[in-house]
Structure formats: C-alpha cells, structure tokens
Design an enzyme around this catalytic site. Sequence first.
Site, mmCIF file in Angstrom:
data_model
loop_
_atom_site.group_PDB
_atom_site.id
_atom_site.type_symbol
_atom_site.label_atom_id
_atom_site.label_comp_id
_atom_site.label_asym_id
_atom_site.label_seq_id
_atom_site.Cartn_x
_atom_site.Cartn_y
_atom_site.Cartn_z
ATOM 1 C CE1 TYR A 1 -9.630 2.917 9.341
ATOM 2 C CE2 TYR A 1 -9.769 5.101 10.334
ATOM 3 C CZ TYR A 1 -9.043 4.116 9.697
ATOM 4 O OH TYR A 1 -7.702 4.328 9.434
ATOM 5 C CB ALA B 1 -0.796 1.785 10.989
ATOM 6 C CG ASP C 1 -0.777 -5.851 0.601
ATOM 7 O OD1 ASP C 1 -1.923 -6.054 0.146
ATOM 8 O OD2 ASP C 1 -0.335 -4.724 0.873
ATOM 9 N N GLY D 1 0.807 -1.210 0.000
ATOM 10 C CA GLY D 1 0.000 0.000 0.000
ATOM 11 C C GLY D 1 0.838 1.256 0.000
ATOM 12 C CG PHE D 2 0.256 6.132 0.575
ATOM 13 C CD1 PHE D 2 1.258 6.711 -0.171
ATOM 14 C CD2 PHE D 2 -0.286 6.854 1.636
ATOM 15 C CE1 PHE D 2 1.730 7.987 0.109
ATOM 16 C CE2 PHE D 2 0.162 8.129 1.929
ATOM 17 C CZ PHE D 2 1.178 8.695 1.170
ATOM 18 C CB ILE D 3 1.917 4.280 4.847
ATOM 19 C CG1 ILE D 3 1.111 5.578 4.818
ATOM 20 C CG2 ILE D 3 2.980 4.356 5.948
ATOM 21 C CD1 ILE D 3 0.373 5.883 6.114
ATOM 22 C CE LYS E 1 -6.694 1.894 11.629
ATOM 23 N NZ LYS E 1 -5.575 0.987 11.248
ATOM 24 N N GLY F 1 -3.567 -2.587 -2.232
ATOM 25 C CA GLY F 1 -2.159 -2.363 -2.546
ATOM 26 C C GLY F 1 -1.796 -2.905 -3.914
#
Length: 301
Positions: free
Chosen positions: A139, A113, A31, A10-12, A143, A36
Amino acid sequence: MKVLVTGGCGFIGSHLTEKLLREGHEVIVLDDLSTGREANLPKSATLIKGSFGNTPQARLALSEVDAIYHLGAVVGVRLTEENPWKVLETNNYKNHEFFDLVRKSSAKKLIFASSSEVYGNSLDMPLSENDGLKAITPYQTTKLIGETYTRELYENYGIDSCAIRYFNVYGPRQQGSAYGFVVSIFIKNALAGKPLEIFGDGNQTRDFTFIDDAVNAKMLMLKKKLGGISLNIGTGRETRIMDLANEIIKIAGSKSKIVHLKEKPGEIARRLADISFAKKHIGFLASVKLEEGLLRTIRTA
C-alpha cells in the site's frame, strides 16, 4: 468547472462531491461501488459505475473534464494487509492505466489522494514533505508510485498537479466495520456498548483530521497553482490512541471498556504532520478540534 471525482461514492469522495456541487461545479463520479455506496451521492452528481483503469467507463468519465480528484483506491489497514495483490493491481496497475488516460485528456488539473503512510515508521516528528520516505508495504509503495505519476503529469505534460498526504481523516460516513478505520470502529463499538480494542499499550499516536478540513484543503487546491508538489494535510496535533478511546467513550456516554490486545508487528509508534508547507502554499489550516469532530461524527452515527 467540470470535475471528475474517482471514488466519489466513498467516505472522502462523497463529502468532496457535495462541496463541489454547492460551489456550482458540475461533478462526474467514477466508482465501481466495491466499498463506496451510491446512497452517499447527491442526485445532482452524475455517477458512472466502473473502474478507473483503462476502461470504457473511465474514458467516458474523463470526457471534456477540467479537473480531476483521483481518490479511487483500495484502502483500510486490514483490507490492504489481507489482499496485497489486490492493492498492487488496483493502486498500481490500474493507476498506471488511469494516469495514461489523464495525460491524453482535456484536464488541466489533477489532485491525487496519497497518504501519510508513505513516511513508513519514521520517528522524525513532525513529518515534513522534505523528510525521507520509507515505504515498505504494498500500500505504501503504490502511493509513492502514484505520487511519481502525479509529478510526471506536471513536469512532462503540463497538467497542474498535487499529491495529498492525508493524516488519519475521520468523520460521518466512514466505514466502521472490521475493515474500517480506528475512529469509526471505536465509535461504532462505544455506541453499542462493546469493548474498544487497542493493540498494545495505547501510547501510539496519530494526527486525526476531520473530514471538513480534509475537503477544504482539496477545494483550496482547485484554486491554487500546484506545480507537481506533495502536501501534508493534517492538524499538527498529536493524539494517543488511549486518549482517543477515552474521549469517544465520554462523548458517546458509553459504558464500554477498553481492552488491550497484543501489539501488532510493525505498529507505527507516532504520526504527526508538519503542515507549514500546506499553510504557506495553499493557505490551509485545520479548524476543527478533535473533540468537536468526534461529537459531530457521533451525532450522525
């Protein structure tokens, strides 16, 4: 070290993987490629395709690792709003399974994360780790639960851990579709000459963090004693969405117009990080200003 990165395509995750490899670590990426892209990964990383739940792929990925960056999750405002059950299934149930595997693994460090979303619609600015948490959505709730798992791994099983509360990370490779994020969506539309759509008057604010700063924070955590804490990672600078849109149009040399749409119900009015604890605990300080980060992102778009 042998390091596992979940969500590493993915991005990060892909930026983090590159940084880890440059510093000489062996990197395993787990993944399922639901969002991603395999093309994001350097060839020297080992990719295991699969879910981070209690699966054969997850057990294989955890084999003999020293440290774990757990980034795998369902993310994005629209996606999490449209698929709340998927959010609960992935970010909660599979997290429970994954953390159970982690506690039985060889890992000595876990970095999870989380998100600034755990603060909900708090107006106490800047937001510090000591402020009350006001999770409402699935969401946000998942978290918070993930942060609890992270802390328990340290307190009960001795795995040094930390939860990162990221504030609006942006940069190259971030998804710019309707299921993406505001900076990447604005940039994509500006480069195409399409309108930049803002919900409400545009006075709502966010703390935009460039990807290099976000990754550098993660690297600092690999070298520091963490002790089950949660840390804000942002810039400590507040930007109006209207100002963001205008800056992107200017840097992109675009003729796009700004269009105001009806404000979304429950829109978060302000978001600003107090990063003093992160500075004290791991020596973190964001170095990339918004204008520079936007320019670097637009150049690669």
